[in-house]
Design a protein around this motif. Structure first.
Motif, PDB file in Angstrom:
ATOM      1  N   PRO A  70       0.826  -1.205   0.000  1.00 37.76           N
ATOM      2  CA  PRO A  70       0.000   0.000   0.000  1.00 37.76           C
ATOM      3  C   PRO A  70       0.869   1.267   0.000  1.00 37.76           C
ATOM      4  O   PRO A  70       1.937   1.296   0.620  1.00 37.76           O
ATOM      5  N   ARG A  71       0.400   2.295  -0.685  1.00 33.83           N
ATOM      6  CA  ARG A  71       1.150   3.548  -0.771  1.00 33.83           C
ATOM      7  C   ARG A  71       1.480   4.107   0.618  1.00 33.83           C
ATOM      8  O   ARG A  71       2.539   4.696   0.826  1.00 33.83           O
ATOM      9  N   THR A  72       0.580   3.903   1.572  1.00 35.93           N
ATOM     10  CA  THR A  72       0.787   4.440   2.914  1.00 35.93           C
ATOM     11  C   THR A  72       1.940   3.766   3.652  1.00 35.93           C
ATOM     12  O   THR A  72       2.476   4.323   4.614  1.00 35.93           O
ATOM     13  N   GLU A  73       2.320   2.558   3.199  1.00 40.43           N
ATOM     14  CA  GLU A  73       3.402   1.832   3.874  1.00 40.43           C
ATOM     15  C   GLU A  73       4.769   2.098   3.250  1.00 40.43           C
ATOM     16  O   GLU A  73       5.806   1.751   3.835  1.00 40.43           O
ATOM     17  N   PRO A  75       6.575   4.936   2.782  1.00 38.17           N
ATOM     18  CA  PRO A  75       7.524   5.770   3.539  1.00 38.17           C
ATOM     19  C   PRO A  75       8.242   5.008   4.647  1.00 38.17           C
ATOM     20  O   PRO A  75       9.440   5.216   4.875  1.00 38.17           O
TER      21      PRO A  75
END
Length: 219
Positions: A70-73, A75
């Motif tokens: 997921p994009r949120t993971e 970073p």
């Protein structure tokens, strides 16, 4: 640590910049990435840093398939990677010391736990007397050394460096390479993109040669 399988990348409807790349970056390994200008070295580093996704093929990073992350993971995963960009990407309103300490501050660490490490690293790269200087005042070579120190300060699992010695003199280049080798000795995998044959000749390491978007490996 990193696995590429038949990876290709193109921008929009243009031709493929990278073609059928299949290779691994093992844990604790050391390799140089080289090849002519325009071959795609910086683009490959961006794939390794997870700031680009491939047009086709499979990339696994730290045991996870990139397309499923997921994009949120992303970073959080990128925090396990130190990167030295060619354009440095320093924050002009922060001092030399503050730029180098930034990854530790982002992680919520107390300054008392890292101040001595930051100062020692800045001294190692020849910037011990420039800790309170802002980036606009620094020379190109000094900015490069700040960027290198920032990438190393948190002892990443993987270090990516794009022409890290391009703006420094040969003695400092040798010192920076020694620092990378020491970090590797303590367990960090290192990928250095460079044109500098003299630099590569100083280390017994795998060479990844990128030509016209295709990769050849020489152990």
């Amino acid at each position: 640590m990193i696995h590429f399988e038949n990876v290709g990348l193109r921008y929009g409807m243009g031709p493929e910049i990278l073609k059928d790349l299949t290779f691994d970056i093992p844990k604790k390994s050391f390799q140089f990435l080289t090849g002519p200008s325009g071959a795609g070295k910086t683009t490959l580093l961006r794939l390794l840093f997870m700031s680009l996704k491939p047009t086709r093929g499979l990339i696994s990073v730290f045991g996870r398939e990139m397309s499923t992350i997921p994009r949120t993971e992303l970073p959080m995963l990128r925090r396990r990677v130190g990167i030295v960009f060619q354009d440095f990407r320093l924050l002009d309103h922060l001092t030399t010391y503050e730029n180098v300490a930034l990854p530790l501050r982002v992680r919520g660490k107390e300054e008392s736990t890292y101040r001595s490490d930051v100062l020692e690293l800045l001294k190692w790269v020849g910037l011990g007397d420039r800790i309170n200087v802002l980036p606009p005042v620094l020379s190109g070579g000094e900015k490069q050394r700040v960027a290198i120190a920032r990438a190393l300060i948190d002892q990443p699992e993987l270090l990516l460096a794009d022409e890290p010695t391009g703006n420094v003199d040969p003695p400092m280049a040798k010192r920076i390479l020694k620092l990378f080798m020491e970090l590797n000795r303590f367990g960090t995998a290192v990928v250095i993109a460079t044109h500098d044959l003299t630099l590569m000749d100083q280390v017994q390491a795998r060479r990844m040669i990128l030509t016209s978007g295709r990769l050849d490996l020489y152990e």
